[in-house]
Design a protein around this motif. Structure first.
Motif, mmCIF file in Angstrom:
data_model
loop_
_atom_site.group_PDB
_atom_site.id
_atom_site.type_symbol
_atom_site.label_atom_id
_atom_site.label_comp_id
_atom_site.label_asym_id
_atom_site.label_seq_id
_atom_site.Cartn_x
_atom_site.Cartn_y
_atom_site.Cartn_z
ATOM 1 N N ARG A 1 5.228 46.260 5.499
ATOM 2 C CA ARG A 1 4.756 46.482 6.869
ATOM 3 C C ARG A 1 3.436 47.246 6.905
ATOM 4 O O ARG A 1 2.470 46.778 7.531
ATOM 5 N N PRO A 2 3.316 48.415 6.249
ATOM 6 C CA PRO A 2 2.016 49.105 6.288
ATOM 7 C C PRO A 2 0.911 48.339 5.569
ATOM 8 O O PRO A 2 -0.267 48.434 5.960
ATOM 9 N N ILE A 3 1.263 47.580 4.534
ATOM 10 C CA ILE A 3 0.250 46.759 3.858
ATOM 11 C C ILE A 3 -0.300 45.717 4.823
ATOM 12 O O ILE A 3 -1.516 45.544 4.968
ATOM 13 N N ASN A 4 0.601 45.018 5.517
ATOM 14 C CA ASN A 4 0.164 43.992 6.454
ATOM 15 C C ASN A 4 -0.659 44.572 7.593
ATOM 16 O O ASN A 4 -1.658 43.986 8.028
ATOM 17 N N GLU A 5 -0.244 45.728 8.084
ATOM 18 C CA GLU A 5 -0.987 46.357 9.182
ATOM 19 C C GLU A 5 -2.385 46.763 8.731
ATOM 20 O O GLU A 5 -3.361 46.623 9.489
ATOM 21 N N ALA A 6 -2.494 47.265 7.501
ATOM 22 C CA ALA A 6 -3.807 47.646 6.983
ATOM 23 C C ALA A 6 -4.708 46.427 6.811
ATOM 24 O O ALA A 6 -5.912 46.475 7.119
ATOM 25 N N LEU A 7 -4.140 45.326 6.334
ATOM 26 C CA LEU A 7 -4.927 44.103 6.174
ATOM 27 C C LEU A 7 -5.335 43.535 7.525
ATOM 28 O O LEU A 7 -6.481 43.101 7.710
ATOM 29 N N ALA A 8 -4.405 43.531 8.486
ATOM 30 C CA ALA A 8 -4.706 42.983 9.816
ATOM 31 C C ALA A 8 -5.815 43.769 10.506
ATOM 32 O O ALA A 8 -6.572 43.208 11.313
ATOM 33 N N ALA A 9 -5.918 45.049 10.188
ATOM 34 C CA ALA A 9 -6.921 45.898 10.836
ATOM 35 C C ALA A 9 -8.337 45.584 10.375
ATOM 36 O O ALA A 9 -9.301 45.902 11.093
ATOM 37 N N VAL A 10 -8.500 44.957 9.196
ATOM 38 C CA VAL A 10 -9.854 44.717 8.685
ATOM 39 C C VAL A 10 -10.248 43.248 8.697
ATOM 40 O O VAL A 10 -11.433 42.916 8.627
ATOM 41 N N MET A 11 -9.276 42.338 8.773
ATOM 42 C CA MET A 11 -9.607 40.914 8.833
ATOM 43 C C MET A 11 -9.930 40.534 10.274
ATOM 44 O O MET A 11 -9.208 40.896 11.197
ATOM 45 N N PRO A 12 -10.979 39.772 10.474
ATOM 46 C CA PRO A 12 -11.416 39.499 11.851
ATOM 47 C C PRO A 12 -10.494 38.604 12.664
ATOM 48 O O PRO A 12 -10.528 38.638 13.894
ATOM 49 N N HIS A 13 -9.645 37.792 11.986
ATOM 50 C CA HIS A 13 -8.791 36.850 12.727
ATOM 51 C C HIS A 13 -7.354 36.942 12.210
ATOM 52 O O HIS A 13 -6.739 35.936 11.888
ATOM 53 N N ALA A 14 -6.831 38.148 12.142
ATOM 54 C CA ALA A 14 -5.503 38.350 11.563
ATOM 55 C C ALA A 14 -4.614 39.136 12.504
ATOM 56 O O ALA A 14 -5.091 39.939 13.311
ATOM 57 N N ARG A 15 -3.319 38.890 12.385
ATOM 58 C CA ARG A 15 -2.326 39.677 13.108
ATOM 59 C C ARG A 15 -1.082 39.787 12.235
ATOM 60 O O ARG A 15 -0.834 38.944 11.362
ATOM 61 N N SER A 16 -0.319 40.833 12.468
ATOM 62 C CA SER A 16 0.900 41.042 11.696
ATOM 63 C C SER A 16 2.124 40.691 12.529
ATOM 64 O O SER A 16 2.085 40.719 13.761
ATOM 65 N N LEU A 17 3.199 40.348 11.848
ATOM 66 C CA LEU A 17 4.445 39.950 12.489
ATOM 67 C C LEU A 17 5.611 40.463 11.662
ATOM 68 O O LEU A 17 5.662 40.259 10.448
ATOM 69 N N ILE A 18 6.549 41.142 12.312
ATOM 70 C CA ILE A 18 7.782 41.567 11.657
ATOM 71 C C ILE A 18 8.881 40.593 12.071
ATOM 72 O O ILE A 18 9.142 40.408 13.266
ATOM 73 N N VAL A 19 9.504 39.963 11.101
ATOM 74 C CA VAL A 19 10.509 38.939 11.370
ATOM 75 C C VAL A 19 11.894 39.582 11.354
ATOM 76 O O VAL A 19 12.312 40.122 10.322
ATOM 77 N N PRO A 20 12.604 39.560 12.465
ATOM 78 C CA PRO A 20 13.926 40.196 12.503
ATOM 79 C C PRO A 20 14.931 39.455 11.622
ATOM 80 O O PRO A 20 14.810 38.252 11.385
ATOM 81 N N ARG A 21 15.907 40.222 11.140
ATOM 82 C CA ARG A 21 17.007 39.654 10.352
ATOM 83 C C ARG A 21 16.486 38.874 9.142
ATOM 84 O O ARG A 21 17.029 37.821 8.798
ATOM 85 N N ALA A 22 15.464 39.368 8.507
ATOM 86 C CA ALA A 22 14.837 38.637 7.404
ATOM 87 C C ALA A 22 14.570 39.567 6.235
ATOM 88 O O ALA A 22 14.044 40.666 6.408
#
Length: 285
Positions: free
Chosen positions: A233-254
């Motif tokens: 989760r923090p890795i994805n959030e850090a990447l999403a913050a610097v990529m111009p066309h990115a977003r993060s998603l947490i998938v429930p029950r996964a």
């Protein structure tokens, strides 16, 4: 309607062959599978996407029907093979899982023609976030000695830091792995364990600030499982913050294997991402 798999033998850049397994109809999606497994683990995902997309699976080097892998491993063949398949299929959509996510992200950073990139639990190190490397030398030593149950136990504990089994005494973890190695998937993971260790070492060597990925221009979905390792989760959030066309998603029950299990809510999230309007242009070759 029942759909059949097609198999093509695609010439790779180094003269080897990439065996491409495809199914479905619609826009192409190339799947870059994770470490320690083969495409057999992703056929359910492909089948559940096949009514909307043409899904392309292939074994990365050194696995099943793939050509041998160059040594020492540096990931370059993996990136070259992905480039070859994007050109061959014309696909501009890519799914990367775990260490396959690392390969796919490297390809996007090198401007392979990827329009949309969906990463699930991408094995990327950012500013030291993720599993430490302390377990790697002992796991390598055990694997080199042929003690695969011990090597697997050390690897699992080093990567799956959230799992209850990692808190058991090592001898019990080894016993569990010895039983797991009697299963079909366990045998495959045991045979491919040296490959997994090499990929883990390569990923750790690329640890650094998230800004090293800021040049990725593709539309990127950074997904992780709510029940998987907590560091994604923090890795994805850090990447999403610097990529111009990115977003993060947490998938429930996964968990980490959700892409293999292909629950409908994850399949639908991937389909929605790949069919949404694109706001960026695919990178050039």
């Amino acid at each position: 309607m029942t759909q059949d798999w097609t198999v093509q033998r695609v010439p790779a850049a180094d003269g080897a062959e990439i065996v491409l397994h495809s199914i479905g109809a619609g826009p192409g999606v190339v799947v870059v599978h994770g470490g320690g497994v083969t495409i057999a683990m992703y056929r359910r995902l492909a089948l559940r996407l096949a009514d909307r997309f043409t899904v392309h699976l292939y074994n990365r080097r050194g696995r099943a029907d793939a050509a041998a892998r160059a040594e020492p491993y540096d990931g370059e063949q993996d990136i070259d093979d992905l480039a070859t398949l994007l050109t061959w299929t014309g696909a501009r959509n890519v799914i990367g899982h775990s260490s396959g996510g690392f390969i796919a992200l490297q390809g996007a950073a090198r401007r392979l023609p990827i329009g949309r990139l969906a990463l699930y639990d991408p094995a990327v190190q950012v500013d030291g976030i993720g599993p430490t490397t302390g377990w790697l030398p002992a796991a390598r030593e055990a694997a080199a000695a042929g003690d695969i149950p011990r090597a697997m136990a050390l690897t699992s504990a080093g990567i799956n830091t959230h799992a209850a089994a990692t808190r058991l005494p090592l001898f019990l973890q080894i016993a569990i792995c010895r039983l797991f190695l009697r299963t079909s998937i366990g045998r495959t993971m045991g045979e491919l364990l040296p490959t997994t260790l090499d990929e883990s070492q390569l990923i750790h060597r690329h640890d650094g600030p998230p800004e090293q990925w800021a040049g990725v221009e593709a539309e990127v979905l950074l997904a992780c499982g709510a029940a998987g390792p907590p560091y994604y989760r923090p890795i994805n959030e850090a990447l999403a913050a610097v990529m111009p066309h990115a977003r993060s998603l947490i998938v429930p029950r996964a968990g980490h294997d959700a892409l293999n299990r292909a629950p409908q809510h994850l399949v639908d999230a991937l389909a929605d991402f790949f069919t949404a309007p694109v706001t960026s242009e695919p990178a050039g070759p």
